[in-house]
Design a protein around this motif. Sequence first.
Motif, PDB file in Angstrom:
ATOM      1  N   GLY A  46      54.667 108.671  17.800  1.00 19.30           N
ATOM      2  CA  GLY A  46      53.120 108.674  18.018  1.00 19.30           C
ATOM      3  C   GLY A  46      52.676 109.478  19.422  1.00 19.30           C
ATOM      4  O   GLY A  46      53.411 110.074  19.971  1.00 19.30           O
ATOM      5  N   TRP A  47      51.360 109.551  19.241  1.00 22.04           N
ATOM      6  CA  TRP A  47      50.821 110.121  20.485  1.00 22.04           C
ATOM      7  C   TRP A  47      49.372 109.443  20.959  1.00 22.04           C
ATOM      8  O   TRP A  47      49.040 108.473  20.261  1.00 22.04           O
ATOM      9  N   VAL A  48      49.307 109.690  22.254  1.00 21.31           N
ATOM     10  CA  VAL A  48      48.122 109.330  22.819  1.00 21.31           C
ATOM     11  C   VAL A  48      47.282 110.157  23.474  1.00 21.31           C
ATOM     12  O   VAL A  48      47.820 111.031  24.184  1.00 21.31           O
ATOM     13  N   LYS A  49      46.106 109.966  23.247  1.00 23.72           N
ATOM     14  CA  LYS A  49      45.153 111.076  23.859  1.00 23.72           C
ATOM     15  C   LYS A  49      44.588 110.019  24.826  1.00 23.72           C
ATOM     16  O   LYS A  49      43.893 109.070  24.866  1.00 23.72           O
ATOM     17  N   PRO A  86      41.439 121.517  29.571  1.00 23.76           N
ATOM     18  CA  PRO A  86      40.961 120.249  29.177  1.00 23.76           C
ATOM     19  C   PRO A  86      42.054 119.515  28.242  1.00 23.76           C
ATOM     20  O   PRO A  86      41.983 118.478  28.205  1.00 23.76           O
ATOM     21  N   LEU A  87      42.877 120.354  27.620  1.00 20.24           N
ATOM     22  CA  LEU A  87      43.855 119.436  26.676  1.00 20.24           C
ATOM     23  C   LEU A  87      45.264 119.832  27.215  1.00 20.24           C
ATOM     24  O   LEU A  87      45.607 120.965  27.051  1.00 20.24           O
ATOM     25  N   ARG A  88      45.893 119.015  27.746  1.00 24.42           N
ATOM     26  CA  ARG A  88      47.313 119.136  28.157  1.00 24.42           C
ATOM     27  C   ARG A  88      48.239 118.095  27.659  1.00 24.42           C
ATOM     28  O   ARG A  88      48.160 116.903  27.776  1.00 24.42           O
ATOM     29  N   ILE A  89      49.223 118.804  26.548  1.00 22.52           N
ATOM     30  CA  ILE A  89      50.002 117.937  25.867  1.00 22.52           C
ATOM     31  C   ILE A  89      51.398 117.882  26.622  1.00 22.52           C
ATOM     32  O   ILE A  89      51.858 118.928  26.977  1.00 22.52           O
ATOM     33  N   GLY A  90      51.861 116.770  26.401  1.00 25.01           N
ATOM     34  CA  GLY A  90      53.606 116.746  26.765  1.00 25.01           C
ATOM     35  C   GLY A  90      54.049 115.360  26.589  1.00 25.01           C
ATOM     36  O   GLY A  90      53.355 114.552  25.805  1.00 25.01           O
ATOM     37  N   THR A  91      55.400 115.183  26.916  1.00 19.89           N
ATOM     38  CA  THR A  91      56.166 113.802  26.458  1.00 19.89           C
ATOM     39  C   THR A  91      55.353 112.722  27.216  1.00 19.89           C
ATOM     40  O   THR A  91      54.904 112.980  28.459  1.00 19.89           O
ATOM     41  N   LEU A  98      48.737 113.146  34.614  1.00 19.28           N
ATOM     42  CA  LEU A  98      48.509 114.445  34.777  1.00 19.28           C
ATOM     43  C   LEU A  98      48.308 115.213  33.115  1.00 19.28           C
ATOM     44  O   LEU A  98      48.033 116.422  33.196  1.00 19.28           O
ATOM     45  N   LEU A  99      48.749 114.452  32.199  1.00 21.86           N
ATOM     46  CA  LEU A  99      48.396 115.016  30.915  1.00 21.86           C
ATOM     47  C   LEU A  99      47.311 114.166  30.028  1.00 21.86           C
ATOM     48  O   LEU A  99      46.871 113.157  30.506  1.00 21.86           O
ATOM     49  N   THR A 100      46.453 114.920  29.377  1.00 23.28           N
ATOM     50  CA  THR A 100      45.746 114.270  28.629  1.00 23.28           C
ATOM     51  C   THR A 100      45.801 113.764  27.093  1.00 23.28           C
ATOM     52  O   THR A 100      45.340 113.212  26.555  1.00 23.28           O
ATOM     53  N   CYS A 101      47.021 114.185  26.764  1.00 25.13           N
ATOM     54  CA  CYS A 101      47.672 113.790  25.496  1.00 25.13           C
ATOM     55  C   CYS A 101      48.936 113.889  25.543  1.00 25.13           C
ATOM     56  O   CYS A 101      49.752 114.827  25.703  1.00 25.13           O
ATOM     57  N   ARG A 102      49.551 112.485  25.290  1.00 30.21           N
ATOM     58  CA  ARG A 102      51.014 112.020  25.584  1.00 30.21           C
ATOM     59  C   ARG A 102      51.749 111.906  24.253  1.00 30.21           C
ATOM     60  O   ARG A 102      51.432 111.013  23.444  1.00 30.21           O
ATOM     61  N   ILE A 103      52.811 112.591  23.819  1.00 29.23           N
ATOM     62  CA  ILE A 103      53.607 112.398  22.586  1.00 29.23           C
ATOM     63  C   ILE A 103      54.411 111.339  22.866  1.00 29.23           C
ATOM     64  O   ILE A 103      55.316 111.527  23.771  1.00 29.23           O
ATOM     65  N   LEU A 104      54.487 109.991  22.129  1.00 35.84           N
ATOM     66  CA  LEU A 104      55.441 109.041  22.297  1.00 35.84           C
ATOM     67  C   LEU A 104      56.448 109.135  21.312  1.00 35.84           C
ATOM     68  O   LEU A 104      56.717 108.632  20.402  1.00 35.84           O
ATOM     69  N   ASN A 143      60.448 119.965  19.721  1.00 33.01           N
ATOM     70  CA  ASN A 143      59.551 120.744  20.386  1.00 33.01           C
ATOM     71  C   ASN A 143      58.350 120.654  19.597  1.00 33.01           C
ATOM     72  O   ASN A 143      57.186 120.575  19.987  1.00 33.01           O
ATOM     73  N   LEU A 144      58.703 120.975  18.215  1.00 34.41           N
ATOM     74  CA  LEU A 144      57.455 121.077  17.319  1.00 34.41           C
ATOM     75  C   LEU A 144      56.691 119.580  17.294  1.00 34.41           C
ATOM     76  O   LEU A 144      55.530 119.810  16.656  1.00 34.41           O
ATOM     77  N   ASP A 145      57.418 118.638  17.388  1.00 31.80           N
ATOM     78  CA  ASP A 145      56.923 117.340  17.579  1.00 31.80           C
ATOM     79  C   ASP A 145      55.511 117.207  18.456  1.00 31.80           C
ATOM     80  O   ASP A 145      54.524 116.442  18.143  1.00 31.80           O
ATOM     81  N   LEU A 146      55.601 118.188  19.604  1.00 33.24           N
ATOM     82  CA  LEU A 146      54.557 118.124  20.454  1.00 33.24           C
ATOM     83  C   LEU A 146      53.209 118.735  20.050  1.00 33.24           C
ATOM     84  O   LEU A 146      52.068 118.482  20.508  1.00 33.24           O
ATOM     85  N   LEU A 147      53.496 119.325  18.711  1.00 34.52           N
ATOM     86  CA  LEU A 147      52.191 119.801  18.271  1.00 34.52           C
ATOM     87  C   LEU A 147      51.424 119.073  16.971  1.00 34.52           C
ATOM     88  O   LEU A 147      50.699 119.502  16.339  1.00 34.52           O
ATOM     89  N   LYS A 148      52.167 117.680  16.961  1.00 26.11           N
ATOM     90  CA  LYS A 148      51.550 116.818  15.856  1.00 26.11           C
ATOM     91  C   LYS A 148      50.229 116.496  15.996  1.00 26.11           C
ATOM     92  O   LYS A 148      49.472 116.285  14.841  1.00 26.11           O
ATOM     93  N   PRO A 149      49.840 116.405  17.004  1.00 29.20           N
ATOM     94  CA  PRO A 149      48.270 116.277  17.126  1.00 29.20           C
ATOM     95  C   PRO A 149      47.371 117.381  16.575  1.00 29.20           C
ATOM     96  O   PRO A 149      46.168 117.151  16.104  1.00 29.20           O
TER      97      PRO A 149
END
Length: 715
Positions: free
Chosen positions: A58-61, A477-482, A491-497, A510-516
């Motif tokens: 999942g991911w959280v914005k 504006p958009l910082r994606i990470g675990t 520190l992140l604006t979108c977290r990959i769970l 790594n590619l999972d981080l691009l799911k959003p």
Amino acid sequence: MLFLSTKMVNRHKYIETAALFSLYGLVISALFSIVLVEIFAGLLFLLWGLHLITVEDGWVKRSLITWVLLVFVGLRLLSIPFSVNIGASLKVFEKLPLLLLFFPIYSLFERKRLLQAAIIFAIAAAVAALLGGARVALFGLDRARTTYGGYTGLSLQLVIATSLALGIAFIDKSRRWILLLLPILIFGLTATFARTQWVSATIALIFIVATVKPKYLHYLLAGIAVLASIAPESVFVRFLETFRYGWDSSRLHIWSGGFRLLENLPFMGYGPYTFGYIFPDDIWNLVIDKKVWNYHNDFLQILLESGAMAMILLAALWGMIFRVAVRATRDADIFKISVSGAFIGLFLSSIFNGVILDPMVMPIFAFLLAILRDDKFPELCDGDRVLLVRTDRLGDVILTTPMARVLREKFPGVKVDMMTKGYCADIASMHPDIDRVFAFDSIFSTSQSIHDSDYAAAVLVHPDLKAALALAFSRIPLRIGTGFRLWSPFLLTCRILRHRRTDRHEMRLNLDLLKPFDIDPDMEIAPRLELEENSRDDAEQLLAENGYSGGTLVVFHPGSGGSTLKCPPEIFGKAAKLLIERDVEIAVTGSGSDKHETATFLSTAGNAVIVLSEKTDIILLAGVLDRADVVIASGTGPLHLAAALGTPVGGVYPPSKTSGPVRWGPLGSKSIIIRPNLEECERCRGKSCPHYNCMELIEPDKIVEAVLKLINARA
């Protein structure tokens, strides 16, 4: 918000079902029982916690509303120690969790479920309106009330329900039946004799109709006129009192008392729920309704109880709500428009009655706030720049480069840059889809450099705190990470769970981080690097200078840099000696930190080895690996570098899953995995493992066999 994968294990389905039951129970009980509200609220918090622990995909914005709400709640709690009556202020712990329901509702439910809950709430509100109105009409009660509270709470709930019912009826024809609830809701609202809520509901309904179906506006106005004409005389009398306010009005007395208290207002306020302890006695004697417990204005209440900063945050929260409402109007999102109408009604009521602290309204306020969430992920546009950040080892960087390829395929006009450690930068620049590569320096100098490049998004592939701080300071504006680091929410604006499990390859993780971005992480892709021709020429020259005669070349890299449990160099040396006996030319590579492994390898392999250790920089090493017919190494950077260049490789791996080939193996069809003949273990337990010497069990003949297979396949 959290978006769950459709591939959920059973325990997630159980949590989802229980959470849905709790949500439905919450919106129903908000009209009938505060005890049930607290029970269902507790269940939602519990299930949210379980979900966060067990979620696998999942991911959280991050939303700015969440932070404003959190800081607002924090200031409310911080004002308790400064309260003039700490015992009274401790009641805030009973109430605030109801407002914080926003977070589990925001995280657990998608739009479809929230729409269902809104329908259930409207039906439950109609039942409460019918019961409250019947008690007035049949039993002579002065005002319609809920079964456990006052008329204000019921009237506020009915303002919300009328807005939701009208909006839901506009969404599709199959839900038009909900319009039948409107007369019941309006009947109950009228029976509360809450003048402010009458006006609030009217304005909310006008807003919804004017926004969604403006051609129906005259029907709504005609309906309001008809209702006014048939209303009982008591309703007219009550409404006309609105225009007869004088300084004998209880509400105005309460406000004047509140304004007097501002003269000596402490910085953190007088403390939550201290109205009855600090209100001026001389003005209290003028107030007719002695059941009043607040200042009848949310902004005045928060200012007096928790200070100016809390009031500013409350104003900011309302500002953000209306900003999202404007966006919903522009996007013609009917569901959100109906919620916006409800918020308009609540805002008007907050000025004349108080909303945010009413325990009957708090859970529904949180519910509406979750519906109004910004669930759209920003699209990348032509010319936008995306930064991939990977500041650990060489192999990790190589397994990150496919992210650039899939981003460019999804968004052809986007430019992709990469930030790495210094020694990896030249290798990352060999990827054709990466425009620019630079090395991480210090936090502040790097953040300035990133800020000047005007990136639209950054993906923190490796969860490094220093790199995360640099990204945050650069204000991308958009910082994606675990999502599983303590600092991630800040520190992140979108977290990959998604946990980095051992049964999934590092490149896929790594590619999972691009799911959003709606990118499939399981697409067919592998790392591919392109070497410049002059680098090939330099490698040929280096090989020739060190005795290479042009035959079949196998390169051994016995070092591992400590990144994995390595194969003993003497086993590599024995395999090399057997290959030399078959007229295969052998070269050995390594850095300065691999001196011991290189020396041991050479003492076993003999003098016929081409020694390139400490003679190559990273680009020259790439040229040598590109020239080789086969490369043999442990699961480390040079192995992945060779595979990305298209060279056949033999990877030597331990039996543990954490370091095994499923997670860290070379990608591509030209590879063979070599492992000791042992059962696979979960992770290396070090010297406590009875097979701690497992890599010593690898047979040199097995390596030779793999090399010959790869040579024959290439031929």
